[in-house]
Design a protein around this motif. Structure first.
Motif, PDB file in Angstrom:
ATOM      1  N   LEU A  25       0.824  -1.203   0.000  1.00 39.66           N
ATOM      2  CA  LEU A  25       0.000   0.000   0.000  1.00 39.66           C
ATOM      3  C   LEU A  25       0.861   1.257   0.000  1.00 39.66           C
ATOM      4  N   ARG A  26       1.968   1.245   0.748  1.00 42.77           N
ATOM      5  CA  ARG A  26       2.856   2.409   0.751  1.00 42.77           C
ATOM      6  C   ARG A  26       3.497   2.610  -0.615  1.00 42.77           C
ATOM      7  N   GLU A  27       3.946   1.518  -1.220  1.00 41.21           N
ATOM      8  CA  GLU A  27       4.560   1.627  -2.543  1.00 41.21           C
ATOM      9  C   GLU A  27       3.546   2.097  -3.583  1.00 41.21           C
ATOM     10  N   LEU A  28       2.323   1.570  -3.484  1.00 46.40           N
ATOM     11  CA  LEU A  28       1.286   1.947  -4.431  1.00 46.40           C
ATOM     12  C   LEU A  28       0.943   3.424  -4.296  1.00 46.40           C
ATOM     13  N   GLY A  29       0.893   3.909  -3.063  1.00 45.38           N
ATOM     14  CA  GLY A  29       0.482   5.286  -2.830  1.00 45.38           C
ATOM     15  C   GLY A  29       1.592   6.302  -2.959  1.00 45.38           C
ATOM     16  N   SER A  30       2.844   5.876  -3.030  1.00 44.95           N
ATOM     17  CA  SER A  30       3.949   6.836  -3.087  1.00 44.95           C
ATOM     18  C   SER A  30       4.828   6.670  -4.313  1.00 44.95           C
ATOM     19  N   GLY A  31       4.621   5.608  -5.096  1.00 42.07           N
ATOM     20  CA  GLY A  31       5.446   5.379  -6.270  1.00 42.07           C
ATOM     21  C   GLY A  31       4.785   5.889  -7.535  1.00 42.07           C
ATOM     22  N   PRO A  32       5.555   5.966  -8.625  1.00 42.48           N
ATOM     23  CA  PRO A  32       5.015   6.507  -9.879  1.00 42.48           C
ATOM     24  C   PRO A  32       4.201   5.514 -10.691  1.00 42.48           C
ATOM     25  N   SER A  33       4.284   4.213 -10.387  1.00 47.37           N
ATOM     26  CA  SER A  33       3.685   3.211 -11.264  1.00 47.37           C
ATOM     27  C   SER A  33       2.174   3.348 -11.365  1.00 47.37           C
ATOM     28  N   ALA A  34       1.524   3.712 -10.260  1.00 52.42           N
ATOM     29  CA  ALA A  34       0.057   3.793 -10.270  1.00 52.42           C
ATOM     30  C   ALA A  34      -0.442   5.226 -10.154  1.00 52.42           C
ATOM     31  N   ALA A  35       0.448   6.210 -10.266  1.00 54.61           N
ATOM     32  CA  ALA A  35       0.059   7.598 -10.023  1.00 54.61           C
ATOM     33  C   ALA A  35      -1.042   8.057 -10.966  1.00 54.61           C
ATOM     34  N   LYS A  36      -0.946   7.685 -12.246  1.00 53.45           N
ATOM     35  CA  LYS A  36      -1.945   8.155 -13.228  1.00 53.45           C
ATOM     36  C   LYS A  36      -3.323   7.618 -12.884  1.00 53.45           C
ATOM     37  N   GLU A  37      -3.417   6.323 -12.636  1.00 52.14           N
ATOM     38  CA  GLU A  37      -4.728   5.743 -12.357  1.00 52.14           C
ATOM     39  C   GLU A  37      -5.303   6.263 -11.043  1.00 52.14           C
ATOM     40  N   ILE A  38      -4.458   6.406 -10.032  1.00 59.19           N
ATOM     41  CA  ILE A  38      -4.946   6.881  -8.738  1.00 59.19           C
ATOM     42  C   ILE A  38      -5.545   8.279  -8.877  1.00 59.19           C
ATOM     43  N   ARG A  39      -4.901   9.132  -9.676  1.00 57.56           N
ATOM     44  CA  ARG A  39      -5.423  10.490  -9.858  1.00 57.56           C
ATOM     45  C   ARG A  39      -6.695  10.498 -10.700  1.00 57.56           C
ATOM     46  N   ILE A  40      -6.671   9.758 -11.800  1.00 60.56           N
ATOM     47  CA  ILE A  40      -7.827   9.773 -12.692  1.00 60.56           C
ATOM     48  C   ILE A  40      -9.043   9.154 -12.007  1.00 60.56           C
ATOM     49  N   LEU A  41      -8.833   8.051 -11.305  1.00 60.81           N
ATOM     50  CA  LEU A  41      -9.947   7.377 -10.648  1.00 60.81           C
ATOM     51  C   LEU A  41     -10.348   8.057  -9.342  1.00 60.81           C
TER      52      LEU A  41
END
Length: 681
Positions: A224-240
């Motif tokens: 969860l920390r990696e998902l919320g602080s890394g670049p790999s999911a940044a686009k989807e987290i913002r768009i969704l």
């Protein structure tokens, strides 16, 4: 000693001493001379404070004489004072070397253990073991240490060597107390110190076991920390717009983890701390009473009193937490236990999943490539813990030097077939043979060196373009000149039609394929697929004669995909090639096509033969072609164009003009990709 008492005692001693044996076994990895020097340094550093205590006690004992008005002579103080100061100065001078040696030990042992972990996960373990959640928890616990999230096996070895100073100092203190107070007070002080020490370490060990049991929760929090602080999911987290949900989930999981941790800490550490503190206090009182009694009785002189009071502090403080060794040995050893258990689990999983080698067959070296055929003979297979059979009595021939296309709906067993072909898994029943030789008799690394493979989920290495391609055959650099290597690399790039891509990179082949590095550049999905194709063709240049392509053009645009398969037969000439694809337009040029359904071969033949047979292949082909025509219609193709004309069985068997072009990207003018078999379903 009665047997009933001796057995639990022996079990306790065996358990406590057994904790240190793995650390002792790791010491040679640091180098025997380095370990010996570190142990010697720690012993000297442990004894030097006692030298200071003896010197200062002697100074104190001579002060009354030096202050005598009738004969003031300070010279008697100089020698013991100088010796005490020398011990203190020497201790300070040696301390940095102790830290240096400790870091050398840590690094050497960790390099050794990291190599073992990589060997176990990438070479010793089969894929089935690496998909077991219990095994992944062990691997996660080991990896935490080498990512410096927790302490490492190297820290455990260095921490154990640091204990030489602590126990050496305790032994020296007991000897000095025996010298001034007698053996019984000294032994009582030493026994109390060891009792408190063992008790505190036992509590820490129980806490560490509890910590290890929370490995799955720690992995979830790390994800969860990696998902919320890394670049790999940044686009989807913002768009969704799911950041708030992600943060709330992390907080909830973190709160649950910490509450469990704190509750266990109070239960395991607080109450034992009170008991052992009381025991230590009782031992200290007994020791101090012995000092007072002997002093009042005149049995202790000023030297003995000063020496006893200073030395008594060593066993009295021995039950405290040692910051240079306790966490290091406990949690560093736990990381090593996770590594060792991971090695054992992967070994046992490999033994369970691997079918026995047929009797009378010795391990053989594979030929450079198959000369007759690769055959699947009555092969059955199901993934461990899935409870489902994927391949069920599969019979399949892959002729040497020819191209075979494998098609089928999702779940038909296409990728599983590739995993068996590449020896990532072994069949549960039946066998796979290469020119009649059972593949189980061939060492996995020897066989895999003959393969050039692109998996559907190929790896995008954050390395240079050159290294990404040459990863296909890194051993090639060992036997060829620089010119030959450059020629092989150029040939692989040209086969993959990646020349324009490479020339467009800022530093060409030396560009790092990631924007996370200065001067690096990210690639699109299609560009990455060209790099992956070049990697496979580089392996071909290195001598691989079996080419396996699992959805090799899924991320290429329609025109690039068409161009690749227009050249496919020329690119794979002389190779035994296997192509897996959902798109019929990409497989129709293969020498023969196999349709998988329910883990078995449902149909086989050339493109024309299968269309003429008018079976499942023909039905799905027409359905996909019709859907593609509809897609092009919606994209703007006028009705009545070639894309709208869906050939019938007679035409597709060879009598119509569409037979050479077929329904596919070249049939129309748009860029719309043809639907996959799954969409045709």
């Amino acid at each position: 000693m009665p047997e009933a008492t001796a057995t639990p005692l022996r079990a306790f001693l065996a358990r406590r001493t057994g904790q240190w044996l793995p650390i002792l076994g790791l010491m040679p990895a640091a180098g025997r001379a380095t370990v010996a020097a570190t142990a010697l340094f720690n012993l000297v550093l442990g004894l030097l404070p006692l030298g200071f205590v003896v010197g200062m006690a002697e100074v104190i004992s001579r002060v009354p004489a030096a202050l005598d008005p009738s004969d003031r002579d300070w010279s008697g103080l100089l020698t013991p004072f100088a010796l005490g100061v020398a011990a203190l100065v020497l201790q300070q001078l040696l301390a940095p070397f102790q830290q240096y040696l400790a870091r050398v030990v840590v690094r050497r042992v960790d390099v050794h253990c990291a190599g073992r972990m990589m060997s176990a996960s990438l070479a010793g373990a089969d894929v089935a073991a690496l998909e077991d959640p219990a095994v992944l928890t062990l691997l996660g616990n080991a990896r935490e240490a080498f990512q410096r999230t927790t302490l490492t096996p190297g820290d455990a070895v260095a921490g154990l060597l640091a204990l030489v100073a602590r126990y050496g100092q305790l032994a020296g203190a007991v000897v000095l107390l025996a010298f001034v107070l007698g053996p019984w007070p000294a032994l009582a002080a030493g026994a109390t110190a060891l009792l408190v020490r063992f008790g505190q370490r036992g509590s820490l060990a129980r806490f560490a076991d509890m910590w290890r049991g929370l490995g799955a929760r720690r992995r979830e929090l790390a994800y969860l920390r990696e998902l919320g602080s890394g670049p790999s999911a940044a686009k989807e987290i913002r768009i969704l717009g799911i950041f708030d949900w992600l943060a709330a989930r992390h907080d909830a999981r973190s709160d649950r983890f910490l509450r469990t941790l704190w509750k266990a800490r109070r239960r395991l550490l607080f109450a034992p701390f009170l008991w052992f503190t009381a025991a230590g206090l009782a031992g200290a009182v007994v020791l101090l009473l012995a000092v007072v009694r002997q002093a009042l009785d005149g049995e202790l002189g000023l030297f003995g009193l000063a020496l006893a009071l200073q030395t008594a502090l060593v066993p009295m403080r021995f039950g405290v937490y040692f910051p240079d060794s306790d966490a290091q040995t406990q949690f560093g050893l736990q990381a090593f236990h996770a590594l060792r258990d991971f090695e054992r689990q992967t070994g046992s999983a490999t033994a369970r999943s691997a079918a026995p080698v047929p009797e009378g067959r010795a391990a053989v070296e594979p030929a450079a490539g198959p000369t007759a055929a690769i055959r699947f003979e009555k092969v059955g297979f199901g993934y461990p813990r899935s409870g489902r059979t994927v391949l069920d009595g599969l019979d399949l021939d892959l002729p040497a030097g020819r191209s075979t296309a494998i098609v089928g709906l999702n779940g038909a067993g296409k990728t599983t077939l590739v995993k068996l072909l590449t020896k990532l898994y072994e069949p549960d029943s039946g066998r796979v043979t290469v020119d009649g030789v059972d593949l189980r008799t061939i060492a996995a690394d020897a066989w895999q060196s003959r393969l050039a493979v692109i998996f559907q989920d190929y790896i995008r290495y954050e390395l240079t373009a050159r290294r990404n391609i040459t990863m296909g055959a890194p051993h090639l650099a060992e036997g060829l000149s620089a010119a030959a290597l450059a020629a092989a690399l150029d040939a692989a790039i040209d086969r993959a039609d990646a020349r324009a891509l490479i020339e467009g990179l800022p530093q060409g082949l030396d560009t790092v394929l990631s924007q996370r590095y200065t001067g690096g550049q990210d690639l699109s999905g299609g560009q990455w697929q060209r790099i992956a194709l070049a990697r496979a063709f580089y392996a071909v240049e290195a001598g691989a004669r079996v080419l396996v392509l699992d959805e090799p053009t899924a991320q290429l645009d329609v025109r690039a995909e068409s161009e690749f398969f227009d050249r496919f037969l020329a690119l794979t000439e002389g190779l035994t090639s296997v192509v897996i694809s959902h798109r019929f337009s990409t497989v129709r040029r293969a020498d023969h096509i196999v349709v998988l359904d329910g883990g078995r071969v449902a149909e086989r033949g050339t493109h024309r033969e299968l269309l003429a047979r008018d079976g499942e292949y023909a039905r799905l082909f027409r359905l996909q072609a019709a859907r593609f025509g509809e897609a092009e219609d919606e994209a703007g193709t006028a009705p009545g164009t070639e894309a709208e004309s869906v050939p019938g069985p007679a035409d597709e068997a060879g009598t119509g003009p569409e037979d050479e072009a077929g329904p596919g990207p070249e049939a129309g003018t748009g860029e719309t990709a043809p639907p996959t078999l799954e969409s045709a379903r």
